[in-house]
Structures are given as structure tokens and as C-alpha cells.
Design an enzyme around this catalytic site. Structure first.
Site, PDB file in Angstrom:
ATOM      1  N   GLY A  95      42.382  25.551   4.188  1.00 52.04           N
ATOM      2  CA  GLY A  95      41.588  24.716   3.861  1.00 52.04           C
ATOM      3  C   GLY A  95      41.608  23.311   3.905  1.00 52.04           C
ATOM      4  N   CYS A  96      40.956  22.742   3.514  1.00 56.55           N
ATOM      5  CA  CYS A  96      41.744  21.545   2.849  1.00 56.55           C
ATOM      6  C   CYS A  96      42.730  21.281   1.892  1.00 56.55           C
ATOM      7  CB  CYS A  96      40.042  20.349   1.756  1.00 56.55           C
ATOM      8  SG  CYS A  96      41.092  18.449   1.526  1.00 56.55           S
ATOM      9  N   PHE A  97      43.425  20.587   2.379  1.00 57.07           N
ATOM     10  CA  PHE A  97      44.708  20.656   2.153  1.00 57.07           C
ATOM     11  C   PHE A  97      44.643  20.040   0.108  1.00 57.07           C
ATOM     12  CE2 PHE A  97      47.033  17.259   4.618  1.00 57.07           C
ATOM     13  CZ  PHE A  97      46.348  15.987   4.535  1.00 57.07           C
ATOM     14  N   TRP A  98      44.536  18.952  -0.365  1.00 59.68           N
ATOM     15  CA  TRP A  98      44.032  18.505  -1.421  1.00 59.68           C
ATOM     16  C   TRP A  98      43.854  19.505  -2.294  1.00 59.68           C
ATOM     17  CZ3 TRP A  98      39.568  14.470   0.171  1.00 59.68           C
ATOM     18  CH2 TRP A  98      40.240  13.349   1.185  1.00 59.68           C
TER      19      TRP A  98
ATOM     20  N   GLU B  93      45.773  21.753   8.300  1.00 59.32           N
ATOM     21  CA  GLU B  93      46.239  21.241   7.014  1.00 59.32           C
ATOM     22  C   GLU B  93      46.595  21.894   6.019  1.00 59.32           C
ATOM     23  OE1 GLU B  93      43.347  19.227   4.816  1.00 59.32           O
ATOM     24  OE2 GLU B  93      42.618  18.321   7.027  1.00 59.32           O
TER      25      GLU B  93
END
Length: 167
Positions: A9-12, A53
Site C-alpha cells: 500500500g502507501c509506502f509512507w 509503491e
């Protein structure tokens, strides 16, 4: 040191999560296994480049092994969702384990099989050799360290759990 590339998912959030995990010595956000060279975040966001990502994860094998890291990865994702994690939807948010050492594949397959036994629905996490990886811009590196109120699909409790987990 050992390196594995994980898309979740979102890499952050995934990067911030792994920075808390025992044995991790480095993380880098970027884009893996796509079809163009040197993509920008904006290009990847269109879902036309084929990239996911991804977090490049480097860890000390004397402190934690690959199986431990992979099991921590599975704690941070819903492995049964295709091209989605949390509210983030699109092929760039697919889940994947991308390896550079063929010797890692049996360990990945074992963890994958163990994880599948814990889910009624099929796991849709890609398991592939790493074809390419491009680091995201500095803006996306350590994003949640720089933006404490930044968006993250992972629950805060997961970060606390990551800090105390041990192999």
C-alpha cells in the site's frame, strides 16, 4: 546485511512501520517492478507505469531473519486485497515481496504458505524477483517523520507493536 523489497500500500506508512522493527538498519521508499525508467511519483500515481509503491528494507540478519521480517510485513497488510490497502486503491498500492537473492525464495514461500493457512480468502501478494527499483524523491523519504500529522492507512497501534516485536 540483508535486503528485501516490500510493497504494502502507501509506502509512507510501511516505511515508518519498518523503521520501528528490531533489526532494521535502513529503509528507502520507491517504486518497484514497473515498465518505465526513472518514474516520478506523479507518473506512478496514474497507474499507467506498472510500478508498486515499495519500501527497500535493509536489516541485520544477526538480529532478525527474513522470516521475521516477512511475518512483520504480513501484520501490516491485508494480503487478501488486490490493488488496495486501506482507502488507497490502484495497482500502485498492490502488495508484493520482491527479492534479489534466489536463495530467499524458499523462506518467502514457507511464510506465504503459513500466512495462507491463517486466511479464508486467497492471498494475492505478488512474489517476484526484483526487476527494477527507483527511489522516490526526498519528499517521500521518511515522510511520517517529517509530517507527524501526515496521512497513513496503518493504525497507530501497529507502530507500537512493531517497536516491541522480537524474533
Amino acid at each position: 546485511m540483508k535486503t528485501i523489497y516490500l510493497a504494502g500500500g502507501c509506502f509512507w506508512g510501511l516505511e515508518h512501520y519498518f523503521k520501528q522493527v528490531f533489526g532494521v538498519v535502513g529503509t528507502e521508499t520507491g517504486f518497484a517492478n514497473g515498465n518505465t525508467e526513472h518514474p516520478t511519483y506523479e507518473e506512478v500515481y496514474t497507474d499507467k507505469t506498472g510500478f508498486a509503491e515499495t519500501v527497500k528494507l535493509t536489516f541485520d540478519e544477526e538480529k532478525a531473519n527474513l522470516e521475521f521480517m516477512l511475518n512483520m510485513f504480513f501484520r501490516a497488510i491485508d494480503p487478501t486485497l488486490l490493488n488496495q490497502q486501506g482507502e488507497d486503491v490502484g495497482t500502485r498500492y498492490r502488495t508484493g515481496i520482491y527479492y534479489t537473492d534466489k536463495a530467499d525464495l524458499p523462506f518467502i514461500q514457507r511464510v506465504f504458505a503459513e500466512q495462507q493457512n491463517q486466511h479464508e480468502r486467497p492471498i494475492v501478494v505478488e512474489v517476484e524477483p526484483l526487476r527494477n527499483f527507483y527511489a522516490a524523491s526526498e519528499y517521500h523519504q521518511d515522510y511520517l517523520d517529517k509530517h507527524a500529522d501526515g496521512y497513513c492507512h496503518l493504525p497507530l497501534e501497529l507502530f507500537r507493536e512493531a517497536r516491541i516485536a522480537r524474533p
